[in-house]
Enzyme design. Structure first.
Site, mmCIF file in Angstrom:
data_model
loop_
_atom_site.group_PDB
_atom_site.id
_atom_site.type_symbol
_atom_site.label_atom_id
_atom_site.label_comp_id
_atom_site.label_asym_id
_atom_site.label_seq_id
_atom_site.Cartn_x
_atom_site.Cartn_y
_atom_site.Cartn_z
ATOM 1 N N ASP A 1 0.802 -1.233 0.000
ATOM 2 C CA ASP A 1 0.000 0.000 0.000
ATOM 3 C C ASP A 1 0.831 1.278 0.000
ATOM 4 O OD1 ASP A 1 0.742 -0.877 2.639
ATOM 5 O OD2 ASP A 1 -0.642 0.582 3.497
ATOM 6 N N GLU B 1 -0.577 -1.746 5.292
ATOM 7 C CA GLU B 1 0.420 -1.620 6.369
ATOM 8 C C GLU B 1 0.294 -0.264 7.056
ATOM 9 O OE1 GLU B 1 3.389 -0.820 8.927
ATOM 10 O OE2 GLU B 1 3.289 0.357 7.086
ATOM 11 N N GLU B 2 -0.042 0.764 6.262
ATOM 12 C CA GLU B 2 -0.067 2.142 6.779
ATOM 13 C C GLU B 2 -1.336 2.397 7.603
ATOM 14 O OE1 GLU B 2 2.433 4.032 6.638
ATOM 15 O OE2 GLU B 2 3.628 3.457 4.910
ATOM 16 N N ARG C 1 18.586 -5.743 14.636
ATOM 17 C CA ARG C 1 18.951 -6.006 16.017
ATOM 18 C C ARG C 1 18.001 -7.062 16.559
ATOM 19 N NH1 ARG C 1 19.693 -2.021 19.256
ATOM 20 N NH2 ARG C 1 19.259 -3.196 21.122
ATOM 21 N N HIS D 1 7.651 8.862 4.008
ATOM 22 C CA HIS D 1 6.425 9.654 4.126
ATOM 23 C C HIS D 1 6.627 11.118 3.713
ATOM 24 C CE1 HIS D 1 4.252 6.663 7.041
ATOM 25 N NE2 HIS D 1 5.028 6.047 6.179
HETATM 26 ZN ZN LIG Z 1 5.167 4.045 6.118
HETATM 27 ZN ZN LIG Z 2 6.560 1.310 5.297
#
Ligand SMILES: [Zn+2]
Ligand SMILES: [Zn+2]
Length: 387
Positions: free
Chosen positions: A80, A137-138, A177, A359
């Site tokens: 997305d 995901e956003e 990590r 972004h």
């Molecule tokens: Zn993002």
């Molecule tokens: Zn992302």
């Protein structure tokens, strides 16, 4: 071994896919065009199974190795884009007003497609590689939607891996990590009710602007005075709306913000203290507060053994000194956390070079990362499923 030869050959083709996705960004679960393109390609590659519609618009491809083996691993990308007006001026820039691939998910999808093509072609492994393409995901928790739709059990996934590009990390480098690598992100919504009135008669009103301001200040004491200074936490109020003119004390005010942490304990402490501080402060000034505290994404916790494994694969691709295995955690959030809550695995950052930040309207995924990320996926699958 650095970049895999065959992957280098695919660089141009994968770049073309990436730029096509970039020109046609889609938001949240509405990734129909992207998901269809992904499913089409996976079928063309000869994946053993291609299953669309998991978690609404998620797509899964199954690739079985030609050697006998039972192990199943999942490799995940996100599809997305974001509601941002693109300002790159690139020849392949967004053709959709107000939508943009500003987080590089176009690159993630293209790289995993490239790996799927290679893996389906060569099948030089024992067991099964499952490629996962998720929507939303956003902020839409697409990963959770796929998990709830049976992703893990249905395909028998035993380990799961994710990757995100990282502006500022040099091209060709990786960072990872063990333990917490990205923060939990919960949503704070505060609605205040005071008593509106004439600006000249404040003693007859309950001023929601003053109460809101005191709440914002008091909330900062949580990170400063309740959280252990050796732990990480964020409380940010990012929206404060009240009032319409200069001579009226407003009856209502609205505050919105986010709380972030790197452990479940601190996450819970923030929730408890935000509630107490808001209610206590509102009461002190005679206002009423309604708090809606909504759980967002959990902490992204990398599992020890799989992180070590992912780092060893990254070193093989990038070189020994190009993999930071102690990168500082990021207070941003990622819904890959939901997959890591189901199965052991690891989330790795791959360098996007000196680009604009994620972004940002001038951001672009770096196509030179394609051979690096695609080779990582390929070697990860071949090594995890070696026999
Ligand atoms: Zn993002
Ligand atoms: Zn992302």
């Amino acid at each position: 071994m650095p970049i895999i030869n065959r992957v280098a050959d695919l660089h141009q083709e994968i770049t073309a896919w990436r730029r096509d996705l970039h020109a046609h960004p889609e938001l949240q679960y509405d990734v129909q065009r992207t998901a269809a393109a992904v499913a089409d390609k996976l079928k063309t590659f000869g994946c053993d199974e291609v299953v669309p519609g998991i978690g609404r618009t998620g797509v899964v491809g199954v690739i079985r190795g030609r050697k006998a083996g039972k192990k199943v691993i999942g490799l995940r990308a996100d599809m997305d884009a974001l509601p941002i007006e693109e300002e790159t001026g690139l020849p392949y820039q967004s053709t959709v007003p107000g939508k943009m691939h500003a987080c590089g998910h176009d690159g993630h999808t293209a790289m995993l497609l490239g790996a799927a093509k290679y893996l389906a072609e060569t099948r030089n492994f024992a067991g099964t590689a499952v490629v996962i393409f998720q929507p939303a995901e956003e902020g839409g928790a697409g990963a959770l939607a796929m998990v709830k739709d049976g992703l893990i059990g249905r395909f028998g996934i035993e380990e799961v891996y994710g990757m995100h590009n990282y502006p500022g990390l040099p091209l060709g480098e990786f960072a990872i990590r063990p333990g917490a690598i990205m923060a939990s992100a919960d949503h704070i919504a505060i609605d205040l009710e005071g008593k509106g009135g004439h600006a000249a008669r404040p003693h007859l009103a309950v001023d929601t602007i003053l109460v809101g301001a005191q709440i914002i200040n008091a909330l900062q004491s949580i990170v400063a005075r309740n959280v252990d200074p050796l732990e990480a936490a964020v409380v940010s109020i990012c929206m404060f709306q009240a009032g319409f003119t200069d001579n009226v004390i407003p009856q209502h005010a609205k505050l919105r913000g986010t709380a972030r942490a790197l452990t479940a304990e601190v996450r819970e402490l923030l929730r408890k203290r935000v509630e107490e501080v808001v209610q206590g402060t509102a009461r002190l000034y005679g206002a009423k507060a309604k708090i809606t505290y909504t759980n967002g994404y959990p902490v992204v916790v990398n599992h020890e053994r799989q992180t070590e494994f992912a780092a060893s694969v990254a070193r093989e691709i990038a070189g020994k000194d190009k993999v930071d295995t102690d990168v500082a955690p990021v207070m941003g959030a990622e819904d890959f956390a939901f997959m890591l809550n189901e199965r052991p695995g690891a989330f790795i950052f791959v360098g996007n070079g000196d680009s604009a930040g994620l972004h940002h309207p001038a951001y672009d995924f770096n196509d030179e990362t394609i051979p690096v990320g695609t080779s990582y996926w390929v070697r990860l699958a071949e090594t995890a499923l070696a026999r």
